[in-house]
Write a protein that holds these residues in place. Structure first.
Motif, PDB file in Angstrom:
ATOM      1  N   ARG A  35       0.823  -1.208   0.000  1.00 15.72           N
ATOM      2  CA  ARG A  35       0.000   0.000   0.000  1.00 15.72           C
ATOM      3  C   ARG A  35       0.860   1.262   0.000  1.00 15.72           C
ATOM      4  N   GLY A  36       2.175   1.072  -0.127  1.00 12.00           N
ATOM      5  CA  GLY A  36       3.071   2.212  -0.240  1.00 12.00           C
ATOM      6  C   GLY A  36       3.575   2.752   1.078  1.00 12.00           C
ATOM      7  N   VAL A  37       3.346   2.043   2.194  1.00 10.37           N
ATOM      8  CA  VAL A  37       3.796   2.510   3.501  1.00 10.37           C
ATOM      9  C   VAL A  37       5.204   1.982   3.768  1.00 10.37           C
ATOM     10  N   PRO A  38       6.188   2.853   3.964  1.00 10.92           N
ATOM     11  CA  PRO A  38       7.548   2.386   4.265  1.00 10.92           C
ATOM     12  C   PRO A  38       7.581   1.616   5.593  1.00 10.92           C
ATOM     13  N   ILE A  39       8.387   0.555   5.627  1.00 11.53           N
ATOM     14  CA  ILE A  39       8.541  -0.267   6.829  1.00 11.53           C
ATOM     15  C   ILE A  39      10.023  -0.503   7.068  1.00 11.53           C
ATOM     16  N   VAL A  40      10.446  -0.401   8.319  1.00 10.52           N
ATOM     17  CA  VAL A  40      11.798  -0.774   8.723  1.00 10.52           C
ATOM     18  C   VAL A  40      11.671  -1.792   9.849  1.00 10.52           C
TER      19      VAL A  40
END
Length: 363
Positions: A148-153
């Motif tokens: 959904r285009g949400v950056p994750i680290v």
């Protein structure tokens, strides 16, 4: 994954558009959300791909068009554990330096709670998420957020099944160095105590040459067992299943009970490597219960340089990592992604070192 309301087919995601346009998910997200910098030719390519697929912007993309929510999420495995509490502080410090508000979730190492936390964060149109994943294999909910285009680290626990940034230490090398230190002091019968997730924790096996081996998903507990065994193998020291004890995550009484059993063996170990802060506390308490003098009768090396480890008598030799720096680094990387950094995903390995005090002596 959402379905198309008329056809019942799965609705295309940002990741689908990115694949169709042959660009990164971050680039597709910026082009579709009209935020950040995107070359005109790439923006046009993404928009054409979106039209071909029938993509409709989701709530996250609409939020990005208006500048985002200026909030990020932190999903911690168990913030009663000093490691995660301190890492959370690092994430929060960076978020506020950036003018963002952190939304914090404690999931108690429960996958269902983690899934719900990610769902809530997506509903709140979060701009990015730092997460210490409960599972490194069951990550469909994290993939969905990424699509959904949400950056994750990922923090502390990376996953080979997800192409995102992670901030970790070299757990195998850290454990190997700790056990090598004990071997250098002359110890050859060295016990291991580790807190594990039963669903993904280490499984001990006997190799063809009779040595003990370990299997399991690549997570800190598994890698630390692997490092322990590698050090023993390198010095031809004894490896035996009876010297290796596991306890549930974040349960000091269980760690102490396992350590008591370890010290009650007919031929107990002369040294113990405790592979996490829960096990370190349990091993120290078990030694006191058995009135086993440290380091005169039992050498002990622990993991995590928590305040109490330097205040007890004797002060403990430990593997030190910096959860504060790890949390800060994870958040800084997240904000680079939020601002449009398109570099390939990176495994950021933070330093760990052996802090030598007084809890281990020559055998």
């Amino acid at each position: 994954m959402a379905e198309h309301p008329k056809s019942g087919r799965r609705s295309p995601t940002v990741a689908d558009v990115a694949r169709e346009a042959d660009v990164s998910v971050a680039t597709a997200g910026r082009a579709l959300g009209n935020y950040g910098r995107v070359r005109d030719d790439l923006r046009e390519r993404v928009q054409e791909a979106a039209a071909r697929l029938g993509y409709s912007p989701n709530v996250v993309a609409r939020s990005m068009r208006s500048g985002g929510t200026r909030s990020i999420g932190f999903v911690g495995a168990d913030i009663s554990n000093p490691y995660f509490a301190t890492a959370m502080r690092g994430v929060c410090d960076v978020a506020r330096e950036e003018g963002y508000e952190p939304l914090l979730f404690n999931v108690d190492d429960r996958l269902d709670a983690e899934r719900n936390a990610i769902k809530v964060l997506l509903e709140k149109q979060i701009d990015g998420i730092v997460v210490s994943p409960t599972s490194v294999t069951d990550i469909g909910h994290l993939r969905q957020a990424r699509e959904r285009g949400v950056p994750i680290v990922l923090l502390d626990r990376g996953s080979p099944m997800m192409d995102v940034d992670s901030v970790v230490i070299d757990n195998e090398a850290a454990a190997r160095d700790a056990v090598t230190y004990l071997l250098g002091l002359g110890h050859r019968r060295i016990g291991l105590l580790a807190a594990i997730d039963p669903a993904e924790g280490p499984q001990l096996v006997t190799e063809d040459d009779g040595r003990v081996g370990v299997r399991g998903a690549p997570r800190p507990s598994v890698d630390r067992v692997r490092g322990y065994l590698a050090a023993l193998d390198a010095h031809q020291a004894e490896s035996s299943p009876e010297l290796i004890r596991f306890c549930p995550l974040d349960a000091v009484p269980h760690a102490e009970a396992e350590a008591r059993e370890l010290l009650s063996l007919p031929e107990p170990p002369t040294a113990v490597f405790a592979a996490d802060n829960v096990s370190t506390q349990g091993a120290f308490m078990a030694a006191r219960h058995h009135r086993r003098a440290i380091p005169g009768e039992l050498s002990l090396v622990g993991f995590d340089d928590l305040d109490w480890t330097a205040l007890v008598e004797p002060p403990l030799t430990v593997v030190a990592q910096s959860p504060l720096d790890m949390g800060r680094t994870a958040a800084q990387r997240l904000f680079q992604r939020i601002r449009g950094d398109d570099r390939p995903a990176e495994r950021i390995v933070m330093p760990a070192k052996l802090v030598v005090r007084s809890s281990a002596a020559r055998h």
